[in-house]
Design an enzyme around this catalytic site. Sequence first.
Site, PDB file in Angstrom:
ATOM      1  N   CYS A   1      23.003 -22.974  -0.708  1.00 16.75           N
ATOM      2  CA  CYS A   1      23.434 -21.644  -1.144  1.00 16.75           C
ATOM      3  C   CYS A   1      23.724 -20.662  -0.019  1.00 16.75           C
ATOM      4  O   CYS A   1      24.321 -19.613  -0.250  1.00 16.75           O
ATOM      5  CB  CYS A   1      22.400 -21.032  -2.091  1.00 16.75           C
ATOM      6  SG  CYS A   1      20.777 -20.838  -1.367  1.00 16.75           S
TER       7      CYS A   1
ATOM      8  N   VAL B   1       8.416   4.862  13.328  1.00 14.71           N
ATOM      9  CA  VAL B   1       7.704   6.038  13.824  1.00 14.71           C
ATOM     10  C   VAL B   1       7.333   5.809  15.294  1.00 14.71           C
ATOM     11  O   VAL B   1       6.760   4.770  15.642  1.00 14.71           O
ATOM     12  CB  VAL B   1       6.439   6.313  12.982  1.00 14.71           C
ATOM     13  CG1 VAL B   1       5.617   7.440  13.603  1.00 14.71           C
ATOM     14  CG2 VAL B   1       6.833   6.644  11.552  1.00 14.71           C
TER      15      VAL B   1
ATOM     16  N   SER C   1      -1.311 -14.654  -0.256  1.00 13.45           N
ATOM     17  CA  SER C   1      -1.502 -15.662  -1.309  1.00 13.45           C
ATOM     18  C   SER C   1      -1.089 -15.173  -2.695  1.00 13.45           C
ATOM     19  O   SER C   1      -1.065 -15.953  -3.638  1.00 13.45           O
ATOM     20  CB  SER C   1      -2.967 -16.107  -1.354  1.00 13.45           C
ATOM     21  OG  SER C   1      -3.404 -16.497  -0.072  1.00 13.45           O
TER      22      SER C   1
ATOM     23  N   CYS D   1      15.708 -27.484  -1.003  1.00  5.65           N
ATOM     24  CA  CYS D   1      16.755 -27.744   0.007  1.00  5.65           C
ATOM     25  C   CYS D   1      16.809 -26.643   1.048  1.00  5.65           C
ATOM     26  O   CYS D   1      17.552 -26.720   2.010  1.00  5.65           O
ATOM     27  CB  CYS D   1      18.112 -27.977  -0.638  1.00  5.65           C
ATOM     28  SG  CYS D   1      19.179 -26.540  -0.762  1.00  5.65           S
TER      29      CYS D   1
ATOM     30  N   ARG E   1      -3.661 -10.914   8.593  1.00  8.00           N
ATOM     31  CA  ARG E   1      -4.463  -9.920   7.896  1.00  8.00           C
ATOM     32  C   ARG E   1      -4.800  -8.806   8.874  1.00  8.00           C
ATOM     33  O   ARG E   1      -5.298  -9.087   9.973  1.00  8.00           O
ATOM     34  CB  ARG E   1      -5.751 -10.543   7.374  1.00  8.00           C
ATOM     35  CG  ARG E   1      -5.541 -11.781   6.491  1.00  8.00           C
ATOM     36  CD  ARG E   1      -6.883 -12.455   6.260  1.00  8.00           C
ATOM     37  NE  ARG E   1      -6.801 -13.717   5.547  1.00  8.00           N
ATOM     38  CZ  ARG E   1      -6.541 -14.899   6.120  1.00  8.00           C
ATOM     39  NH1 ARG E   1      -6.282 -14.979   7.419  1.00  8.00           N
ATOM     40  NH2 ARG E   1      -6.538 -16.002   5.406  1.00  8.00           N
TER      41      ARG E   1
ATOM     42  N   HIS F   1      -7.242 -10.762  -7.159  1.00  9.77           N
ATOM     43  CA  HIS F   1      -8.616 -11.258  -7.190  1.00  9.77           C
ATOM     44  C   HIS F   1      -9.432 -10.551  -8.269  1.00  9.77           C
ATOM     45  O   HIS F   1      -9.223  -9.377  -8.539  1.00  9.77           O
ATOM     46  CB  HIS F   1      -9.284 -11.031  -5.828  1.00  9.77           C
ATOM     47  CG  HIS F   1      -8.741 -11.905  -4.745  1.00  9.77           C
ATOM     48  ND1 HIS F   1      -8.985 -13.254  -4.695  1.00  9.77           N
ATOM     49  CD2 HIS F   1      -7.957 -11.634  -3.671  1.00  9.77           C
ATOM     50  CE1 HIS F   1      -8.378 -13.770  -3.632  1.00  9.77           C
ATOM     51  NE2 HIS F   1      -7.746 -12.806  -2.998  1.00  9.77           N
TER      52      HIS F   1
ATOM     53  N   ILE G   1       0.832  -1.201   0.000  1.00 11.71           N
ATOM     54  CA  ILE G   1       0.000   0.000   0.000  1.00 11.71           C
ATOM     55  C   ILE G   1       0.874   1.261   0.000  1.00 11.71           C
ATOM     56  O   ILE G   1       0.711   2.146  -0.853  1.00 11.71           O
ATOM     57  CB  ILE G   1      -0.956  -0.008   1.218  1.00 11.71           C
ATOM     58  CG1 ILE G   1      -1.830  -1.271   1.210  1.00 11.71           C
ATOM     59  CG2 ILE G   1      -1.805   1.251   1.258  1.00 11.71           C
ATOM     60  CD1 ILE G   1      -2.692  -1.456  -0.019  1.00 11.71           C
TER      61      ILE G   1
HETATM   62  C1  LIG Z   1      -2.559 -15.001   4.686  1.00 11.79           C
HETATM   63  C2  LIG Z   1      -2.921 -13.814   3.849  1.00 11.79           C
HETATM   64  C3  LIG Z   1      -3.291 -13.999   2.517  1.00 11.79           C
HETATM   65  C4  LIG Z   1      -3.644 -12.903   1.725  1.00 11.79           C
HETATM   66  N1  LIG Z   1      -3.919 -13.106   0.411  1.00 11.79           N
HETATM   67  C5  LIG Z   1      -4.209 -12.058  -0.386  1.00 11.79           C
HETATM   68  C6  LIG Z   1      -4.442 -12.239  -1.768  1.00 11.79           C
HETATM   69  O1  LIG Z   1      -4.323 -13.345  -2.272  1.00 11.79           O
HETATM   70  N2  LIG Z   1      -4.798 -11.179  -2.535  1.00 11.79           N
HETATM   71  C7  LIG Z   1      -4.921  -9.938  -1.996  1.00 11.79           C
HETATM   72  O2  LIG Z   1      -5.277  -9.030  -2.728  1.00 11.79           O
HETATM   73  N3  LIG Z   1      -4.641  -9.714  -0.693  1.00 11.79           N
HETATM   74  C8  LIG Z   1      -4.286 -10.733   0.120  1.00 11.79           C
HETATM   75  N4  LIG Z   1      -3.999 -10.527   1.443  1.00 11.79           N
HETATM   76  C9  LIG Z   1      -4.037  -9.165   1.951  1.00 11.79           C
HETATM   77  C10 LIG Z   1      -2.764  -8.394   1.616  1.00 11.79           C
HETATM   78  O3  LIG Z   1      -1.614  -9.142   1.886  1.00 11.79           O
HETATM   79  C11 LIG Z   1      -2.730  -7.117   2.455  1.00 11.79           C
HETATM   80  O4  LIG Z   1      -3.923  -6.443   2.276  1.00 11.79           O
HETATM   81  C12 LIG Z   1      -1.603  -6.173   2.048  1.00 11.79           C
HETATM   82  O5  LIG Z   1      -0.361  -6.836   1.982  1.00 11.79           O
HETATM   83  C13 LIG Z   1      -1.511  -5.039   3.039  1.00 11.79           C
HETATM   84  O6  LIG Z   1      -0.430  -4.219   2.687  1.00 11.79           O
HETATM   85  P1  LIG Z   1       0.022  -3.035   3.602  1.00 11.79           P
HETATM   86  O7  LIG Z   1       1.014  -2.285   2.833  1.00 11.79           O
HETATM   87  O8  LIG Z   1      -1.186  -2.333   4.099  1.00 11.79           O
HETATM   88  O9  LIG Z   1       0.633  -3.727   4.887  1.00 11.79           O
HETATM   89  P2  LIG Z   1       2.144  -4.147   5.203  1.00 11.79           P
HETATM   90  O10 LIG Z   1       2.744  -4.887   4.095  1.00 11.79           O
HETATM   91  O11 LIG Z   1       2.141  -4.793   6.528  1.00 11.79           O
HETATM   92  O12 LIG Z   1       2.881  -2.760   5.282  1.00 11.79           O
HETATM   93  C14 LIG Z   1       2.856  -1.954   6.430  1.00 11.79           C
HETATM   94  C15 LIG Z   1       4.265  -1.607   6.795  1.00 11.79           C
HETATM   95  O13 LIG Z   1       4.265  -0.640   7.838  1.00 11.79           O
HETATM   96  C16 LIG Z   1       5.388  -0.854   8.636  1.00 11.79           C
HETATM   97  N5  LIG Z   1       5.199  -0.213   9.932  1.00 11.79           N
HETATM   98  C17 LIG Z   1       4.334  -0.563  10.903  1.00 11.79           C
HETATM   99  N6  LIG Z   1       4.482   0.244  11.968  1.00 11.79           N
HETATM  100  C18 LIG Z   1       5.444   1.136  11.655  1.00 11.79           C
HETATM  101  C19 LIG Z   1       6.048   2.212  12.361  1.00 11.79           C
HETATM  102  N7  LIG Z   1       5.686   2.535  13.605  1.00 11.79           N
HETATM  103  N8  LIG Z   1       7.017   2.922  11.744  1.00 11.79           N
HETATM  104  C20 LIG Z   1       7.410   2.622  10.489  1.00 11.79           C
HETATM  105  N9  LIG Z   1       6.878   1.597   9.781  1.00 11.79           N
HETATM  106  C21 LIG Z   1       5.907   0.861  10.364  1.00 11.79           C
HETATM  107  C22 LIG Z   1       5.441  -2.361   8.719  1.00 11.79           C
HETATM  108  O14 LIG Z   1       6.725  -2.828   9.094  1.00 11.79           O
HETATM  109  C23 LIG Z   1       5.033  -2.790   7.315  1.00 11.79           C
HETATM  110  O15 LIG Z   1       6.137  -3.057   6.481  1.00 11.79           O
HETATM  111  C24 LIG Z   1      -3.641 -11.601   2.263  1.00 11.79           C
HETATM  112  C25 LIG Z   1      -3.239 -11.423   3.602  1.00 11.79           C
HETATM  113  C26 LIG Z   1      -2.875 -12.498   4.374  1.00 11.79           C
HETATM  114  C27 LIG Z   1      -2.383 -12.279   5.771  1.00 11.79           C
END
Ligand SMILES: Cc1cc2nc3c(=O)[nH]c(=O)nc-3n(C[C@H](O)[C@H](O)[C@H](O)COP(=O)(O)OP(=O)(O)OC[C@H]3O[C@@H](n4cnc5c(N)ncnc54)[C@H](O)[C@@H]3O)c2cc1C
Lengths: 477, 325
Positions: free
Chosen positions: A441, A174, A47, A436, A312, A51, A14
């Site tokens: 590696c 943060v 995953s 493996c 999630r 979608h 995101i």
């Molecule tokens: C098992 C599983 C399967 C899924 N399958 C799918 C799928 O097939 N298709 C789909 O569309 N979605 C899927 N999702 C949902 C999808 O993975 C998430 O919606 C998406 O990755 C969220 O992204 P994000 O950037 O919001 O969160 P994140 O990737 O968690 O990014 C947030 C970041 O903020 C950082 N952060 C947190 N606090 C702080 C702080 N205080 N200071 C600085 N940085 C901070 C974290 O370290 C992290 O890197 C799935 C989720 C799960 C758990």
Amino acid sequence: MNVFDTLIIGGGVIGTSIARELSRYKLRIGVVEKEEELAFGVSKSNSGIIHPGTQNAAHSLKGRLCVQGNILTRKICRELGVDFKEVGELIIAFEEKERTRLLRLKEEAEALGVPGLKIVNSAWLRENEPNLGDKAVAALYAPTAGVVSPYRLVYDLSENAKKNGAKFYTMTKVEKIAPRGACFEVYTSKGVFRTRYLINAAGLFADEISKMAGVDDFKIRPRKGEEFLLDKKREHITDHLLFPLPSKTSKGILIITTSDGNPMIGPTAEEIDDKEDLSTTDAGLKKVLAAAQRMVPSISEDDIIAYFAGLRPVAGDDFIIRHEDKVPGFINVAGIQSPGLTAAPSIALLVVDILKREGLALKRKLIFKGHRERTIHLFDIPLAKTERFIKKDASYGDIVCRCEMVSAKEARDAIRRGARTLDGIKFRTRAQAGRCHGTFCTTRLLKILSEETERPLKKITKRGPESEIIKETRTDD
Amino acid sequence: MIERDLVIVGGGPAGMAAAIAAHENGVEDILLLERDHCLGGILNQCIHTGFGIEYFKEVLTGPEYAHRFIEKIRSAPQIEVSLRSFVVRLEEDKRLFFIKPGVLENVKARALIMATGCREKTREMIHIAGTRPSGIFSAGLAQKLINIEGLLPGRKAVIAGSGDIGLIMARRFMLEGAEVKAVIEIQKETRGLLRNVVQCVEDFDIPVYFNHRISKIYGKERVEKISAVRVDGDFNDIPGAEIEFECDTVLISVGLIPENELIEMAGVRMDKKTNSPVSKELNRTSIPGLFVCGNSFKVYDIVDSVSRDSVIAGRLAAEYLRALR
Ligand SMILES: Cc1cc2nc3c(=O)[nH]c(=O)nc-3n(C[C@H](O)[C@H](O)[C@H](O)COP(=O)(O)OP(=O)(O)OC[C@H]3O[C@@H](n4cnc5c(N)ncnc54)[C@H](O)[C@@H]3O)c2cc1C
Ligand SMILES: Cc1cc2nc3c(=O)[nH]c(=O)nc-3n(C[C@H](O)[C@H](O)[C@H](O)COP(=O)(O)OP(=O)(O)OC[C@H]3O[C@@H](n4cnc5c(N)ncnc54)[C@H](O)[C@@H]3O)c2cc1C
């Protein structure tokens, strides 16, 4: 002090999608991430499905952004040289009485604008999905479902955003947010950042960030999903993504063809309390195996070569994407549970709209370099082409990872493009991701990382501080 | 494309013994391909003694044992050795592709011997639940880090599996000044050699827990703790019988799997359970002229038997080539 027009907290899919979208404009953009590398949060353990938009409530924000995201992701993948494989999905009914549910799902999805849906019968299934158990009676077929490598998408988005001027700060956590005039001062483990607009894309920790900014009206509840990867030898076990009929809280346990070819089974869906609990369980394995075998009976426990869990970030039923009028300039992008990976590009557009509405002047740059040269992976090119690469650069012929055929050149390139840890190399190149599990590696990769980053071997980690591999060096290095 | 009489893939004890035997049986054009930068295979990292007792009636270390074969290979100009040469594809007609720095080569073998050894089973294959921090190594990787690289991967270890490799690594950790908290074995007795039980764990007072399995790994960034649970005769957990060990390292030593992805690719009939070729006779496969020997044919306990049996592969290849003419 670092001064920005927009500062994004969180370097997941995101945060990086928003950064890249904003980098089209004349803005000072910063992204702060607490981990040593980007994509080490939720975005690394999911995953990987883009979608089509099925299985979302009719008027949900999630549903609308997902359908739009499916279209936008294709374009972004083309621009960034990321593989998008349109494999299509089948939501399968195993009993006659479930047919009506399929029809209802179809109607709901059509209302959201999901294209190309059709109900297929058991004869179609037998022809097109021969390994499917013979109890399947019908399925809803959604041809636009696809798969990507979620972490490579994040890396390539960030690389492109960087090329267009966005700044990324890793290991920058943060800790406090203070309004100062029309700006925010964001206190981090690496100093203070000042910004006019602050975007909270902190995944599982978005509630804590929001609270720091003065908005304390939602909680993120982690919902754990355990997933199990199968050997690449089983690549052709299915041709489509296979879903059972969904339950209230999840899409159920799926059989996924990942973008790299390993089939994957999972995820579970379990509410937990600890936002850092990424453990897998014996019960999870049992459940996933049983559910997967119900769809494809020939899947065996012995096919499993790796597993992981992801959480999630759930805050109620839908995404929370809004400007907080109480704290002008602060935008929450929270509760981005599934389908957040799919919706990421449309979420980015929505955030840009919100910023515009809140008075951010968006002037397009004369030149936006939207294209990125495709990363070379020997595993996905024919040998004739490999030969050409080896002739150009001998170290393509220096194979480091035996299972996935990754060369020293690819490992070094990954580091030059930002990898700092063994996991970072794994996500970018697949070295250590095969059967493996790095036995072969790891030694070479340790040395390559140490050379390229000029850190002693003892300081090389799996995924950041405290995860060092080596305890003591017995030679002078 | 070049054509060669005999190509041997793998320069461990099996490949070397086969090469020498083929040469002694009259094969004059032999190409030996090894992906590492030296011959010797896994023996190079086995710096402990106990090799050669049967084959040479002497007690040697792994590298010493390998050296005897390397010398012989060096003295036979008919055996061409190509190092850092990684075979990445094999076709049914015994055409193979290998990559080395700077080149991708394509060779057609009239006869082919595969001696690619085996790989270790991983934590994932036995499904240990819990987290996935750093500090989990296969015993062979830990052995390589210590013996070849001079790097100590941990200070407090628990070892899963009491086969010879696990036992030898228990001693190796102790000799390096690290601590071994326990060896956990799911069976009711060890599969290892008696001398290894005595010399590697008893002499160092390392507790061995039979009828136990590691049930969970704890730790966020680095391993912090493991729990083990007692199992009954059918390997089912006995509830309430959990023990915990604080440690920073888990060594996995739970068996070997023949490394046969290449022959599988070529269409050799495989036994899916053991990952080895279906065969009625030592070293033969379903493809005529394609032989497999050493640990990739079946997992051997000691290298002496590997050498003994691989000689036969060399002879079979020589016979096959003679019959072709
Ligand atoms: C098992 C599983 C399967 C899924 N399958 C799918 C799928 O097939 N298709 C789909 O569309 N979605 C899927 N999702 C949902 C999808 O993975 C998430 O919606 C998406 O990755 C969220 O992204 P994000 O950037 O919001 O969160 P994140 O990737 O968690 O990014 C947030 C970041 O903020 C950082 N952060 C947190 N606090 C702080 C702080 N205080 N200071 C600085 N940085 C901070 C974290 O370290 C992290 O890197 C799935 C989720 C799960 C758990
Ligand atoms: C960790 C460990 C400890 C051991 N300790 C003992 C002991 O104490 N005593 C004892 O008697 N035995 C011991 N053994 C067993 C003994 O070492 C083996 O039986 C013996 O090495 C097997 O010989 P091999 O030639 O079949 O396999 P290896 O020695 O594994 O040789 C296989 C060779 O093939 C090469 N190769 C593989 N694939 C390719 C490819 N695609 N292209 C090019 N080259 C390739 C590899 O690099 C390797 O050099 C141990 C084994 C292991 C794994």
